[in-house]
Write a protein that holds these residues in place. Structure first.
Motif, PDB file in Angstrom:
ATOM      1  N   CYS A  63       0.839  -1.194   0.000  1.00 21.33           N
ATOM      2  CA  CYS A  63       0.000   0.000   0.000  1.00 21.33           C
ATOM      3  C   CYS A  63       0.876   1.247   0.000  1.00 21.33           C
ATOM      4  O   CYS A  63       1.895   1.304   0.691  1.00 21.33           O
ATOM      5  CB  CYS A  63      -0.925  -0.012   1.219  1.00 21.33           C
ATOM      6  N   LYS A  64       0.469   2.266  -0.781  1.00 20.60           N
ATOM      7  CA  LYS A  64       1.246   3.509  -0.882  1.00 20.60           C
ATOM      8  C   LYS A  64       0.567   4.662  -0.139  1.00 20.60           C
ATOM      9  O   LYS A  64       0.945   5.818  -0.314  1.00 20.60           O
ATOM     10  CB  LYS A  64       1.415   3.904  -2.349  1.00 20.60           C
ATOM     11  N   ASN A  65      -0.459   4.370   0.652  1.00 26.38           N
ATOM     12  CA  ASN A  65      -1.194   5.424   1.344  1.00 26.38           C
ATOM     13  C   ASN A  65      -0.341   6.010   2.466  1.00 26.38           C
ATOM     14  O   ASN A  65       0.003   5.312   3.421  1.00 26.38           O
ATOM     15  CB  ASN A  65      -2.501   4.862   1.908  1.00 26.38           C
ATOM     16  N   PRO A  71       2.250   5.974   7.501  1.00 21.93           N
ATOM     17  CA  PRO A  71       1.978   5.236   6.266  1.00 21.93           C
ATOM     18  C   PRO A  71       1.431   3.834   6.540  1.00 21.93           C
ATOM     19  O   PRO A  71       1.760   3.209   7.549  1.00 21.93           O
ATOM     20  CB  PRO A  71       3.348   5.170   5.578  1.00 21.93           C
ATOM     21  N   ASP A  93       1.249  -2.305  -8.019  1.00 25.95           N
ATOM     22  CA  ASP A  93       2.473  -1.997  -7.285  1.00 25.95           C
ATOM     23  C   ASP A  93       3.310  -0.948  -8.011  1.00 25.95           C
ATOM     24  O   ASP A  93       4.126  -0.269  -7.400  1.00 25.95           O
ATOM     25  CB  ASP A  93       3.298  -3.270  -7.077  1.00 25.95           C
ATOM     26  N   SER A  96       2.229   4.884  -7.982  1.00 27.73           N
ATOM     27  CA  SER A  96       2.787   5.570  -6.817  1.00 27.73           C
ATOM     28  C   SER A  96       1.725   5.962  -5.794  1.00 27.73           C
ATOM     29  O   SER A  96       2.055   6.257  -4.649  1.00 27.73           O
ATOM     30  CB  SER A  96       3.548   6.824  -7.263  1.00 27.73           C
ATOM     31  N   ASP A  97       0.434   5.975  -6.190  1.00 24.47           N
ATOM     32  CA  ASP A  97      -0.626   6.411  -5.287  1.00 24.47           C
ATOM     33  C   ASP A  97      -1.645   5.307  -4.986  1.00 24.47           C
ATOM     34  O   ASP A  97      -2.758   5.595  -4.570  1.00 24.47           O
ATOM     35  CB  ASP A  97      -1.348   7.621  -5.872  1.00 24.47           C
TER      36      ASP A  97
END
Length: 498
Positions: A63-65, A71, A93, A96-97
């Motif tokens: 996860c990129k959150n 994070p 993956d 970036s978001d």
């Protein structure tokens, strides 16, 4: 990533647990890596998936959150993302978001379901596919909680090796389960269609101002047609950039000189193929009106609402015409010019250029697709190396750096592919000299356009209504959308096409 380990092949119908060296393990043995049905479980070195909570040496999407300064650290394996949410781990993956299902509030794992006060779903991957859904998440969104609860209570637990016929019969509760599932699938598609068709037609404003000139609604269509003609054939006819606007302003103010000069140039082009002497804007035997009279007689087009015998009165007859008639006459002459050898040759040349550009764009897209595919495969191979090989040729940090580099290259390749697709002409699109394509046309005579002569960044709506009693009577109105409505209109077009 497809999980395939050629050295581990359990027998059909049996659950064999072996370590990575092929030695059998007891079920109670919790130490070390083991293989179950072509899957390697490693409680010591494996990383856990939030959904299935199994520690395996397979690729997981992180996860990129960023959260509120904290994070998210959750990861989801390929199988869970695909079966439960319809997403591909390797693809998300690279984003970036990308936020995991839990951060999006749609996680259907047993823990998250309980936290939301709902019952765990159990195994629904096969059930969702049998009912025509792409994932468990889609099925949960479409079915009501009451229906799902009844369905779960009526269904028996599905065995690991349940046949497709048994699965279908168990879901329907009837011998004719396959037909029942087909009916459910058809209903599901119908519901989706009905939901999409609920998107209303976007509101818009009447279009009356073009190039800062005010026109009546009945004249707007002719104005846009003239501007598009000038834009497309400006090189062939040596039309200056400001000339079309100046002609329209002259028409609006009642000044005829510029208009007559432009029409005379087109009529001379038409008449030149007949090897006649050039015509002028003055009265007389070689007047431009003489050629115009010959064209109107030979043409099937009848200029409606024109005064009787106006041509017989010469230039004064033309000057007495109202603006709507002058615009109709101007477009009539432009249309006649399209049949000349000069413009037909220009059309052929532009069409050849368009075909070459289209071919080059297809080649560019194909190359970009191959580049992206190659990098994705390279990424998969690098990710799989620690699993299928015991050789530590790279340090952990070096391997992580290599993966990051490949991911970056893959992201660039993806952006390159999207850019290449943007240069591709639309399906069945042809050269503009042959035809200008509508963006959308519905069954009620409403057409959406993007015209570069006006502003190709906004949508224009053409609403045409034909008199049922007299088909020659057509009521045409034009409307314009604000630039910020572009996304709204695109959404409407997509919903209607589906």
């Amino acid at each position: 990533m497809h999980e395939s380990y050629h050295s581990i092949k359990p027998q059909r119908g049996a659950v064999n647990e072996v370590d990575v060296n092929g030695q059998k393990l007891n079920r109670n043995n919790k130490c070390g890596a083991r293989a179950v049905r072509n899957r390697i479980y490693d409680p010591e070195n494996g990383t856990s998936c939030h959904q299935c909570r199994q520690k395996r040496n397979v690729f997981r999407a992180a996860c990129k959150n960023p959260g509120a300064g904290k994070p998210c650290l959750l990861k989801f394996c390929h199988s869970c993302l695909k079966n439960r949410y319809g997403e591909i781990a390797q693809e998300v993956d690279l984003l970036s978001d990308w936020m995991c299902p839990k951060c999006r509030g749609i996680c259907n794992c047993s823990i998250c379901m309980k936290q939301r006060g709902q019952q765990p779903t159990g195994r629904l991957a096969r059930k969702s596919k049998a009912r025509g859904f792409t994932s468990v998440s889609e099925m949960l969104c479409k079915e009501s909680s009451e229906e799902l609860e009844l369905s779960n209570s009526a269904d028996l637990p599905i065995k690991e090796h349940t046949s497709e016929k048994e699965l279908v019969a168990g879901l329907s509760g009837e011998p004719d389960g396959i037909n029942a599932l087909k009916d459910d699938h058809v209903k599901s598609k119908k519901v989706k269609r009905e939901i999409k068709e609920e998107i209303p037609f976007p509101t818009c404003m009447e279009l009356t101002t073009i190039l800062d000139i005010e026109f009546t609604q009945e004249d707007v269509g002719n104005v846009l047609q003239f501007l598009e003609f000038c834009r497309i054939f400006e090189k062939a006819l040596d039309i200056k950039k400001e000339e079309p606007g100046a002609i329209l302003r002259a028409l609006r103010s009642g000044q005829n000189t510029l208009v007559v000069e432009f029409q005379t140039k087109l009529l001379n082009l038409i008449d030149s193929e007949l090897e006649s002497s050039p015509k002028t804007a003055s009265d007389g035997k070689n007047s431009w009106l003489k050629v115009l009279e010959e064209l109107t007689i030979a043409s099937d087009l009848v200029l409606k609402d024109f005064p009787v015998d106006w041509l017989k009165k010469g230039n004064s007859g033309y000057c007495n015409l109202d603006m709507s008639n002058k615009l109709s006459l101007l477009n009539f002459i432009c249309d006649e010019a399209l049949g000349t050898l000069k413009l037909r040759k220009y059309m052929d040349e532009q069409n050849e250029i368009f075909a070459e550009e289209k071919k080059a764009a297809k080649t560019k897209v194909a190359e970009a697709k191959e580049k992206e595919r190659s990098l994705k495969q390279k990424l998969k191979d690098e990710i799989a190396k620690p699993v299928i090989s015991n050789e530590d040729s790279l340090s952990n940090s070096a391997h992580a750096a290599l993966l990051a580099k490949i991911k970056s290259e893959a992201a660039e390749a993806r952006a390159e592919l999207i850019g290449a697709k943007g240069t591709m002409p639309k399906r069945n699109q042809c050269c503009e000299t042959l035809r200008i394509e509508r963006e959308y046309l519905d069954n009620n005579g409403k057409a959406l356009w993007k015209l570069r002569s006006y502003n190709d960044d906004v949508f224009l709506l053409q609403d045409v209504k034909i008199n049922d009693e007299d088909a020659s009577e057509v009521d045409e109105k034009w409307f314009v959308y604000a630039p910020e409505q572009k996304e709204e209109v695109n959404k409407y077009i997509s919903s209607r096409r589906v």
